[in-house]
Structures are given as structure tokens and as C-alpha cells.
Motif scaffolding. Structure first.
Motif, PDB file in Angstrom:
ATOM      1  N   SER A 108      -0.418   2.674   2.941  1.00  0.00           N
ATOM      2  CA  SER A 108      -0.537   2.937   1.516  1.00  0.00           C
ATOM      3  C   SER A 108      -0.888   1.641   0.799  1.00  0.00           C
ATOM      4  CB  SER A 108       0.776   3.511   0.978  1.00  0.00           C
ATOM      5  OG  SER A 108       0.652   3.867  -0.371  1.00  0.00           O
ATOM      6  N   THR A 110      -2.244  -0.019  -3.154  1.00  0.00           N
ATOM      7  CA  THR A 110      -2.678   0.065  -4.547  1.00  0.00           C
ATOM      8  C   THR A 110      -3.158  -1.307  -4.984  1.00  0.00           C
ATOM      9  OG1 THR A 110      -1.155   1.843  -5.154  1.00  0.00           O
ATOM     10  CG2 THR A 110      -2.002   0.496  -6.931  1.00  0.00           C
ATOM     11  N   VAL A 117      -5.203   0.224 -12.458  1.00  0.00           N
ATOM     12  CA  VAL A 117      -5.424   0.531 -11.045  1.00  0.00           C
ATOM     13  C   VAL A 117      -6.920   0.585 -10.756  1.00  0.00           C
ATOM     14  CG1 VAL A 117      -5.113   2.243  -9.228  1.00  0.00           C
ATOM     15  CG2 VAL A 117      -3.238   1.759 -10.814  1.00  0.00           C
ATOM     16  N   ARG A 120      -6.862   2.994  -4.799  1.00  0.00           N
ATOM     17  CA  ARG A 120      -5.746   3.490  -4.016  1.00  0.00           C
ATOM     18  C   ARG A 120      -6.289   3.963  -2.670  1.00  0.00           C
ATOM     19  NH1 ARG A 120      -1.266   4.220  -7.403  1.00  0.00           N
ATOM     20  NH2 ARG A 120      -1.739   4.798  -9.564  1.00  0.00           N
TER      21      ARG A 120
END
Length: 275
Positions: A108, A110, A117, A120
Motif C-alpha cells: 500500500s 500513498t 494526494v 495511490r
């Protein structure tokens, strides 16, 4: 130490679901890897055409021994100032859970820029004993990517690199899948210096009894020149570092093309395994 800057984790154990019901057989050399938390100060090394006037940042890298696997988290913040005085702040939060046999990984990531952001990436991957396999993505969109034979997952890549250094090998060339790219594995070339015997380390006494090797890892986009294994084209990214035999890394240098950044380890805590 994974590719930079990249990353996301909530809690390495909770969010990623973690271990299988039957413990996998660990890769030889895995027992030497130390659970640890290391903090690094990031500063500008050089800038092409003086495009970057200043770089300041921090990185925290943590490895937790989850018995059947390794849970890692890497948090990275870098503030760049260009020659006109404009400031850009980027950050990443990256996590993985990799079984100790080097066959499965959950990941995972980010990334943010100026607080928003920008990317992702998340999902999971499995590889067969010959390294071929599949990555199944949830973000940035659901899809699957085939992994080529010989693919290594990140902790296994570290273990194999250290084994190569101890055996006197000077190079390790292999695809690497770490979950930081939405496009599957990247080709890597790791150039290894000779193995160094243990040396006194007044800053970090826990490393004084450990051998080490300096390495330089270059990452190549397989889509640009997959048939040549990345060697015919310029790397997308390079990192130089010294690995101790327990997997702790210091003396980082990260090459981003237009500029490079030094990473000095300022803090180190060896963590109990609890297994």
C-alpha cells in the motif's frame, strides 16, 4: 530499504491482513534480518544546472518481525527549494507485508505533493518458486499484471543481495516487484562492492560486530526496454547505500535524475521480534 520516494500504511499488521494460516518456510538468510526502526536526515547532494537550490527532509524506515513475515513501513518527507525560491513539499507513506519465503506480498502506497494526494497504489502479489507470478491491484484501478520469471520481492532482494556480497559476487541482475509502481515489476541491477569485516561504530554500537557491503541499485522501466533487462537504457532511479549483514542500511544516496539527496542515519533502534 525500498525505492524512494514511495509509499502508504495504516498499521502494518492490521490493515494488510497479514499472515497465512500455515507458516511458510523462510528463505535462507532471513534469520539474520533484524527488526528495527531507523531515522534518516535528508539533504541535497547535487543539482543538475542548479535547478534545486536546497533539499531538506526526513525518512523513517521500520521493519517488524511478524513471525511468518516482515511488516515494513517507510515514511518520507522532502522539501525542495528551486533557484527562484519556490518551495515544493512531497511525502510518501509506504507499507508491505511479505512472507518470509518471499512468495507473497501485500502493499500500500500513498504519495502527496503540497498536501494533496498525487498517487495511490495498493494490492497484493504472488510469485512461484521460479519468480513468475501475478500482481493484483486495487489502486489506482483494479487490474492484474504478470510478473516475469526471476522476480524478487523486496525483503528477499535484500537477503539475496547480502548473500551475493558475502559470496564475493559483484552484481545481481533481476526483476523486482515492490508495489510502488502501478505497472508491475521493474528491472534492477545491483552493483556490489567487496564484503567488509566488522568495524567499530561509535554512533551505533549495535552495528560494531557486523560485516557490511556497499551497493548501488539501479531501477529500470521494463516497458522501455524489457528485452535488454534494463541495461541498455538509463535508469529511472538509483540508490546507493551500505547494507549491514542484519539488513540495516546507512550512507544513503538517492539519485532522482535532476538532483540527488544524501540520507544520513541519525537514529537506530533494534526491535524485539516477539516470536
Amino acid at each position: 530499504m525500498r525505492r524512494l520516494p514511495t509509499a502508504v500504511l495504516a498499521t502494518a499488521a492490521g490493515m494488510l491482513g497479514l499472515a497465512p494460516s500455515v507458516a511458510p518456510a523462510a528463505e535462507p538468510g532471513a534469520e539474520a534480518m533484524a527488526a528495527h526502526r531507523a531515522g534518516y536526515k535528508l539533504t541535497l547532494d547535487r543539482s543538475r544546472d542548479n535547478a534545486v537550490a536546497r533539499a531538506d527532509g526526513v525518512m523513517v524506515y521500520e521493519v517488524v518481525d511478524a513471525c511468518d513475515g516482515w511488516a515494513t513501513r517507510q515514511r518520507f518527507t522532502l522539501v525542495l527549494t528551486d533557484r527562484d525560491g519556490q518551495v515544493v513539499e512531497s511525502a510518501s507513506d509506504y507499507s508491505t507485508y511479505e512472507t518470509k519465503d518471499g512468495r507473497t506480498i501485500r502493499f500500500s502506497l500513498t504519495q502527496t505533493s503540497q498536501g494533496a494526494v498525487s498517487q495511490r497504489v495498493s494490492g497484493e502479489a504472488e510469485v512461484a518458486p521460479n519468480g513468475s507470478g501475478r500482481a493484483r491491484y486495487v489502486d489506482p484501478q483494479p487490474k492484474e499484471e504478470a510478473l516475469p520469471p526471476g522476480t524478487l520481492l523486496p525483503m528477499l532482494h535484500t537477503i539475496r543481495s547480502l548473500a551475493a556480497a558475502r559470496s564475493g559476487s559483484r552484481m545481481l541482475v533481476t526483476p523486482l516487484f515492490d508495489g510502488t509502481s502501478p505497472d508491475g515489476a521493474q528491472d534492477t541491477t545491483t552493483v556490489i562492492s567487496g564484503w567488509q569485516a566488522a568495524q567499530s561504530n561509535s554512533r551505533f554500537p549495535a552495528l560494531s560486530t557486523l560485516g557490511s557491503a556497499r551497493m548501488r541499485v539501479a531501477f529500470f522501466d521494463r516497458g522501455k526496454d524489457a528485452k535488454d533487462g534494463g541495461g541498455a537504457s538509463a535508469p529511472d532511479y538509483e540508490v546507493g547505500l551500505r547494507y549491514f549483514e542484519n539488513g540495516v542500511a546507512d550512507d544513503l544516496k538517492m539519485e532522482f535524475g535532476e538532483f540527488s539527496v544524501n540520507g544520513r542515519m541519525e537514529e537506530l533502534a533494534i526491535l524485539p521480534s516477539g516470536c
